[in-house]
Design a protein around this motif. Sequence first.
Motif, PDB file in Angstrom:
ATOM      1  N   GLU A  29      34.788  34.666  40.737  1.00 22.75           N
ATOM      2  CA  GLU A  29      36.045  35.340  41.079  1.00 22.75           C
ATOM      3  C   GLU A  29      36.062  35.753  42.541  1.00 22.75           C
ATOM      4  O   GLU A  29      37.076  35.623  43.225  1.00 22.75           O
ATOM      5  CB  GLU A  29      36.253  36.567  40.190  1.00 22.75           C
ATOM      6  N   TRP A  30      34.922  36.265  43.032  1.00 18.10           N
ATOM      7  CA  TRP A  30      34.861  36.661  44.441  1.00 18.10           C
ATOM      8  C   TRP A  30      34.841  35.444  45.352  1.00 18.10           C
ATOM      9  O   TRP A  30      35.385  35.488  46.460  1.00 18.10           O
ATOM     10  CB  TRP A  30      33.654  37.551  44.701  1.00 18.10           C
ATOM     11  N   ARG A  56      42.367  39.746  41.022  1.00 18.96           N
ATOM     12  CA  ARG A  56      41.682  39.155  39.870  1.00 18.96           C
ATOM     13  C   ARG A  56      40.182  39.399  39.946  1.00 18.96           C
ATOM     14  O   ARG A  56      39.530  39.596  38.926  1.00 18.96           O
ATOM     15  CB  ARG A  56      41.975  37.662  39.795  1.00 18.96           C
ATOM     16  N   ALA A  57      39.620  39.371  41.153  1.00 16.05           N
ATOM     17  CA  ALA A  57      38.185  39.616  41.299  1.00 16.05           C
ATOM     18  C   ALA A  57      37.843  41.076  41.011  1.00 16.05           C
ATOM     19  O   ALA A  57      36.841  41.368  40.360  1.00 16.05           O
ATOM     20  CB  ALA A  57      37.736  39.228  42.702  1.00 16.05           C
ATOM     21  N   ASN A  59      39.481  43.142  39.063  1.00 14.99           N
ATOM     22  CA  ASN A  59      39.729  43.446  37.647  1.00 14.99           C
ATOM     23  C   ASN A  59      39.119  42.419  36.703  1.00 14.99           C
ATOM     24  O   ASN A  59      39.593  42.263  35.583  1.00 14.99           O
ATOM     25  CB  ASN A  59      41.238  43.542  37.402  1.00 14.99           C
ATOM     26  N   ARG A  60      38.061  41.751  37.115  1.00 17.82           N
ATOM     27  CA  ARG A  60      37.514  40.681  36.289  1.00 17.82           C
ATOM     28  C   ARG A  60      36.843  41.178  35.016  1.00 17.82           C
ATOM     29  O   ARG A  60      36.720  40.436  34.069  1.00 17.82           O
ATOM     30  CB  ARG A  60      36.549  39.823  37.094  1.00 17.82           C
ATOM     31  N   HIS A  61      36.426  42.434  34.965  1.00 20.72           N
ATOM     32  CA  HIS A  61      35.782  42.966  33.762  1.00 20.72           C
ATOM     33  C   HIS A  61      36.781  43.632  32.813  1.00 20.72           C
ATOM     34  O   HIS A  61      36.399  44.091  31.749  1.00 20.72           O
ATOM     35  CB  HIS A  61      34.697  43.972  34.135  1.00 20.72           C
TER      36      HIS A  61
END
Length: 84
Positions: A29-30, A56-57, A59-61
Motif C-alpha cells: 500500500e505504501w 488507502r495506505a 487506512n489499510r488495517h
Amino acid sequence: MPDGRKLVTLRDAATYITKLPKAEHAAPEWQAAMEALLLVADLGGPTMFARIGVMRAINRHVARVFNPDRKDTHWGRRKLARDR
C-alpha cells in the motif's frame, strides 16, 4: 493521520512516507502511495491519485464493513402488464 497531524502538501506526504519504519515502508500500500506521489510530482498527474494512495495506505488495517440497514430501497417497483 493516526497521530492527529495533517498532510497538507505533497512534500509532507513524501517526508512522512520516508520516515516510516522499514517493515511498514515496504508494504504494498505504501509502495503504491509512493508511486502515485511520484506520478503527480514528476509528470503533473492528478493530485487525487496521490491523495487516494496515501489514504488507502493509512487506512489499510481498517476493515470495510457493509451495513445493509443503510441500503436505500428503490422508489417503487415497476408494474408489469401481467400483474394488472
